[in-house]
Each structure stands twice: as structure tokens, then as C-alpha cells.
Design a protein around this motif. Structure first.
Motif, PDB file in Angstrom:
ATOM      1  N   PRO A 105       0.835  -1.204   0.000  1.00 27.08           N
ATOM      2  CA  PRO A 105       0.000   0.000   0.000  1.00 27.08           C
ATOM      3  C   PRO A 105       0.875   1.261   0.000  1.00 27.08           C
ATOM      4  O   PRO A 105       1.958   1.277   0.577  1.00 27.08           O
ATOM      5  CB  PRO A 105      -0.786  -0.127   1.313  1.00 27.08           C
ATOM      6  N   LEU A 106       0.388   2.298  -0.666  1.00 29.83           N
ATOM      7  CA  LEU A 106       1.119   3.560  -0.734  1.00 29.83           C
ATOM      8  C   LEU A 106       0.652   4.503   0.371  1.00 29.83           C
ATOM      9  O   LEU A 106      -0.458   4.366   0.896  1.00 29.83           O
ATOM     10  CB  LEU A 106       0.931   4.207  -2.102  1.00 29.83           C
ATOM     11  N   THR A 107       1.486   5.451   0.729  1.00 29.76           N
ATOM     12  CA  THR A 107       1.140   6.407   1.777  1.00 29.76           C
ATOM     13  C   THR A 107       0.064   7.372   1.275  1.00 29.76           C
ATOM     14  O   THR A 107      -0.083   7.586   0.060  1.00 29.76           O
ATOM     15  CB  THR A 107       2.383   7.213   2.191  1.00 29.76           C
ATOM     16  N   PRO A 108      -0.702   7.968   2.201  1.00 33.17           N
ATOM     17  CA  PRO A 108      -1.752   8.922   1.787  1.00 33.17           C
ATOM     18  C   PRO A 108      -1.223  10.057   0.918  1.00 33.17           C
ATOM     19  O   PRO A 108      -1.913  10.532   0.019  1.00 33.17           O
ATOM     20  CB  PRO A 108      -2.283   9.443   3.130  1.00 33.17           C
ATOM     21  N   MET A 109       0.002  10.502   1.160  1.00 31.97           N
ATOM     22  CA  MET A 109       0.551  11.615   0.366  1.00 31.97           C
ATOM     23  C   MET A 109       0.724  11.208  -1.098  1.00 31.97           C
ATOM     24  O   MET A 109       0.412  11.956  -2.012  1.00 31.97           O
ATOM     25  CB  MET A 109       1.887  12.059   0.954  1.00 31.97           C
ATOM     26  N   THR A 110       1.195   9.958  -1.323  1.00 31.43           N
ATOM     27  CA  THR A 110       1.377   9.504  -2.702  1.00 31.43           C
ATOM     28  C   THR A 110       0.030   9.314  -3.391  1.00 31.43           C
ATOM     29  O   THR A 110      -0.093   9.494  -4.601  1.00 31.43           O
ATOM     30  CB  THR A 110       2.177   8.192  -2.721  1.00 31.43           C
ATOM     31  N   ARG A 111      -0.963   8.963  -2.613  1.00 32.96           N
ATOM     32  CA  ARG A 111      -2.287   8.738  -3.212  1.00 32.96           C
ATOM     33  C   ARG A 111      -2.878  10.008  -3.817  1.00 32.96           C
ATOM     34  O   ARG A 111      -3.790   9.947  -4.639  1.00 32.96           O
ATOM     35  CB  ARG A 111      -3.238   8.184  -2.149  1.00 32.96           C
ATOM     36  N   LEU A 112      -2.338  11.146  -3.396  1.00 30.67           N
ATOM     37  CA  LEU A 112      -2.776  12.403  -4.021  1.00 30.67           C
ATOM     38  C   LEU A 112      -2.458  12.413  -5.513  1.00 30.67           C
ATOM     39  O   LEU A 112      -3.077  13.143  -6.285  1.00 30.67           O
ATOM     40  CB  LEU A 112      -2.078  13.591  -3.341  1.00 30.67           C
ATOM     41  N   LEU A 113      -1.470  11.575  -5.898  1.00 29.05           N
ATOM     42  CA  LEU A 113      -1.081  11.503  -7.306  1.00 29.05           C
ATOM     43  C   LEU A 113      -1.883  10.458  -8.073  1.00 29.05           C
ATOM     44  O   LEU A 113      -1.649  10.244  -9.255  1.00 29.05           O
ATOM     45  CB  LEU A 113       0.426  11.184  -7.406  1.00 29.05           C
ATOM     46  N   GLY A 114      -2.797   9.732  -7.358  1.00 31.33           N
ATOM     47  CA  GLY A 114      -3.729   8.853  -8.068  1.00 31.33           C
ATOM     48  C   GLY A 114      -3.533   7.362  -7.926  1.00 31.33           C
ATOM     49  O   GLY A 114      -4.297   6.594  -8.490  1.00 31.33           O
ATOM     50  N   ALA A 115      -2.515   6.881  -7.176  1.00 31.41           N
ATOM     51  CA  ALA A 115      -2.298   5.446  -7.010  1.00 31.41           C
ATOM     52  C   ALA A 115      -2.438   5.075  -5.543  1.00 31.41           C
ATOM     53  O   ALA A 115      -2.056   5.836  -4.656  1.00 31.41           O
ATOM     54  CB  ALA A 115      -0.916   5.056  -7.506  1.00 31.41           C
ATOM     55  N   SER A 116      -3.010   3.891  -5.245  1.00 33.29           N
ATOM     56  CA  SER A 116      -3.220   3.473  -3.863  1.00 33.29           C
ATOM     57  C   SER A 116      -2.300   2.322  -3.438  1.00 33.29           C
ATOM     58  O   SER A 116      -2.099   2.091  -2.254  1.00 33.29           O
ATOM     59  CB  SER A 116      -4.679   3.046  -3.661  1.00 33.29           C
TER      60      SER A 116
END
Length: 370
Positions: A135-146
Motif C-alpha cells: 500500500p502507498l502512503t496517503p501523500m502519494t495517493r494524491l497523485l492517483g495510485a493506492s
């Protein structure tokens, strides 16, 4: 005029402050995303390395069980899956976040077996493929991937018995220094050697349960060579010879080496194997010492036998058991390759060295290939 200029400067500063606030609001998500990517990149690299190590270990665990005939193919597959899941339990916990857990897909384990064509042996290849969802961190999810998926694949090969027949001669130091103590309480060097030889012979016997492919012998030495035990299909004959050894005297390995090499390369030894199985035997010579030869000529003559062995495809293993530098140097130069030279600094290491030689000679060794 001065008042008008001051008012203009103040207005300009206010305008810039507002622009900076707007720019900061626009850039902040990008900065946060970049920070998240950096953290996740580190996590992904760690996850990939951890998964590969766990997959390697799972393949080797299954192959080891098969090589020693401790489990069936189905049991080996279960072993590989269980081993991988156990090794990945901690990484899964470490990378899981609230509501989004790291997950390990059910590993794909494939085992291919085939007869070696000799005795009861089987050759096998264990392949393990695995996938880990990070799983990716919440900050990276801002770029569209989970999440992101990492993969690993490993393969281990081995076999349960020798592909061909073999003859092995043990050249064993029984000089007075073999009466010295080791790290094991109440166990001296000679006693440790007897245990080590017993373990090696047990592996050869397991690889050749019907006594048709393996012949062994031993010759002990101090300042001179003893009479050898004689090459035999029965490993028990060699073991009985070794168990009777008593320490004493100085050290000269050259005579024993000449005896062993002559017996291994005598045409009659090949003829015995051919008569039994139709196979030309592989030849193995194992030289062990815990000291130095007493004369330079002893070293020279011993090394000459090792050089002859290389020319006649006779594999030489050497084991320096708590030996001084000069003894180690001779044995290092005598071994067929660096992998055939063992430095054993205590009783456990000696036993492990002889066990490794037994596995190599009987083709029981499991090796990671990919």
C-alpha cells in the motif's frame, strides 16, 4: 511625494505576500506528493528485496526436504508456501496502514522431478513465484495510485542420489596433536574427527542404500602412513577403521597421500565399478590435518600428489582443523578449487565441513540457480 512613494511600496509588498500565499497553496500538494513518493520508493525497494529473500528461502526449504527424502512433492509445496508466508508475516505488518493492508498473494510453487538414470535417485527443480501488494502512503495517493505490486521468482535444483558411481579415499591425521581439546567439553580433536567421518559416510550410505555405486576407504598417518582400510562397498568397513584410530607421533602426510592416490587411480578400481554398474567412477580424495608437516620435502611430495590429481580428474578436498598457518597454506594449495578447501576452527566446523563434502560427493547438495 514621499507619502505617495511610501504608499506604493506598501501596496507592492501586500501584493507580493498575496501571490506567495497563492503559490504556496498551489505547490504544497506537489511537495507533499513528492515526499510521499520518496517514502514509498524506499518501502517498495525494501519490500522487493525482502520478498526475493523470502522466495529464495522457500525454494531452498522445499528442495532441502526433497533432497534428503524427508517429504513428498505435495508436502514440499506446502512447505514452500508456509515458509514464504512465515518469512513475510513481519513485512506485511510493517507496511500495512489503517484500512489498507499489505497482502501476499498465494505463491505459485512448481516442482519438476525426473529419474537420474542411476540407482534410486531423482533430479528435481523447485520454482517459487510470489507477488506482494504494497500500500502507498496517503501523500502519494494524491497523485492517483493506492498500491503497487512487486514480484519475485526463485528456482532451486537438487537430486537425491549420485548420477554416477564414486570412489572416495580419506587421508586422516592421527598425530599427537589430535589429542588436544576442542570447544566441545570432553571431546578432543580425534574424537571430533571420528564424528565428522561418521556423518560423511552416513550421507554416502543414504545416497547408495544398496551398496552398488559408492566405495570408500581411509588411511591414517602421523610421521608415517598406516596400512589403509581398503576400498569397500560397505561404508561400515571404513568407519570401523576410523573409530579404532589412536593419536601419537609427528606429521607427514606425503606417504598416506601416495597410498590413497595410487589406490584411487589403479585401473582395477575402475574395473570393479564397471563390473558392478557399467559406470566409470568419479574419484574423491579428502586430506585432513591439524598441523604442519615436519619437513619441507613432505609438503613438496604432498603437493605433487595434489597436482597429479588435477591432471587425472580426481577431486581433492582438504580440511585444515585448527591448523597453523603453514598447514592451512599447504591444504589451500592442494584443494582442487577454493570451494574444496575448508578451515575448521572448532569441532562443529569440522563436522560441518565433512558433511558438506559428503553432500557434494553424493550430489545431495541443493543450490539456488535463479
Amino acid at each position: 511625494m514621499r507619502k505617495l512613494f511610501s504608499t506604493a511600496i506598501h501596496s507592492f509588498q501586500y501584493a507580493i505576500s498575496g501571490n506567495i500565499g497563492i503559490m504556496a497553496a498551489m505547490i504544497m500538494p506537489v511537495l507533499l506528493g513528492a515526499g510521499g513518493v520518496s517514502v514509498d520508493a524506499s518501502n517498495i525497494m525494501w519490500a522487493k528485496s525482502t520478498l526475493q529473500n523470502a522466495t529464495d528461502a522457500a525454494a531452498l526449504a522445499a528442495a532441502s526436504g526433497l533432497a534428503n527424502e524427508q517429504m513428498s512433492v505435495d508436502e514440499a509445496k506446502k512447505q514452500a508456501r508456509a515458509f514464504l508466508l512465515a518469512r513475510m508475516a513481519s513485512p506485511i505488518d510493517s507496511l500495512s496502514s489503517t484500512g489498507d493492508d499489505a497482502t501476499l498473494s498465494s505463491p505459485d510453487v512448481d516442482i519438476d522431478t525426473a529419474a537420474t538414470g542411476v540407482g534410486t535417485g531423482k533430479r528435481f527443480v523447485v520454482s517459487v513465484k510470489s507477488e506482494f501488494i504494497v500500500p502507498l502512503t496517503p501523500m502519494t495517493r494524491l497523485l492517483g495510485a493506492s498500491s503497487i505490486s512487486v514480484h519475485a521468482e526463485s528456482q532451486s535444483k537438487g537430486q537425491t542420489a549420485t548420477e554416477s558411481s564414486l570412489s572416495m579415499f580419506l587421508v586422516l591425521d592421527k598425530s599427537g596433536s589430535m589429542n588436544e581439546a576442542t570447544n566441545k567439553k570432553g571431546v578432543n580433536k580425534l574424537q571430533s574427527l571420528k564424528l565428522a567421518v561418521e556423518g560423511l559416510l552416513a550421507q554416502l550410505s543414504k545416497a547408495d542404500p544398496n551398496g552398488k555405486y559408492v566405495r570408500t576407504s581411509a588411511v591414517a598417518y602421523n610421521d608415517k602412513a598406516d596400512a589403509p582400510s581398503g576400498l569397500s562397498w560397505d561404508e561400515g568397513v571404513t568407519l570401523a577403521y576410523v573409530k579404532k584410530l589412536a593419536s601419537g607421533g609427528s606429521t607427514d602426510s606425503s606417504g598416506a597421500m601416495k597410498t590413497a592416490y595410487a589406490a584411487l587411480t589403479d585401473p582395477s578400481e575402475t574395473a570393479v565399478h564397471v563390473a558392478m554398474t557399467g559406470l566409470t567412477p568419479k574419484r574423491f580424495l579428502v586430506l585432513m590435518t591439524d598441523g604442519d608437516n615436519t619437513a619441507v620435502k613432505n609438503d613438496t611430495d604432498t603437493k605433487a600428489i595434489c597436482d597429479k590429481a588435477r591432471l587425472t580428474q580426481t577431486t581433492v578436498y582438504t580440511v585444515a582443523f585448527m591448523a597453523p598457518a603453514k598447514g592451512k597454506s599447504l591444504l589451500s594449495s592442494c584443494a582442487t578449487s577454493a570451494a574444496n578447501f575448508f578451515q575448521a576452527e572448532d569441532a562443529d566446523a569440522l563436522i560441518a565441513a565433512f558433511a558438506s563434502i559428503g553432500r557434494d560427493a553424493s550430489m545431495l547438495a541443493v543450490r539456488l540457480t535463479k
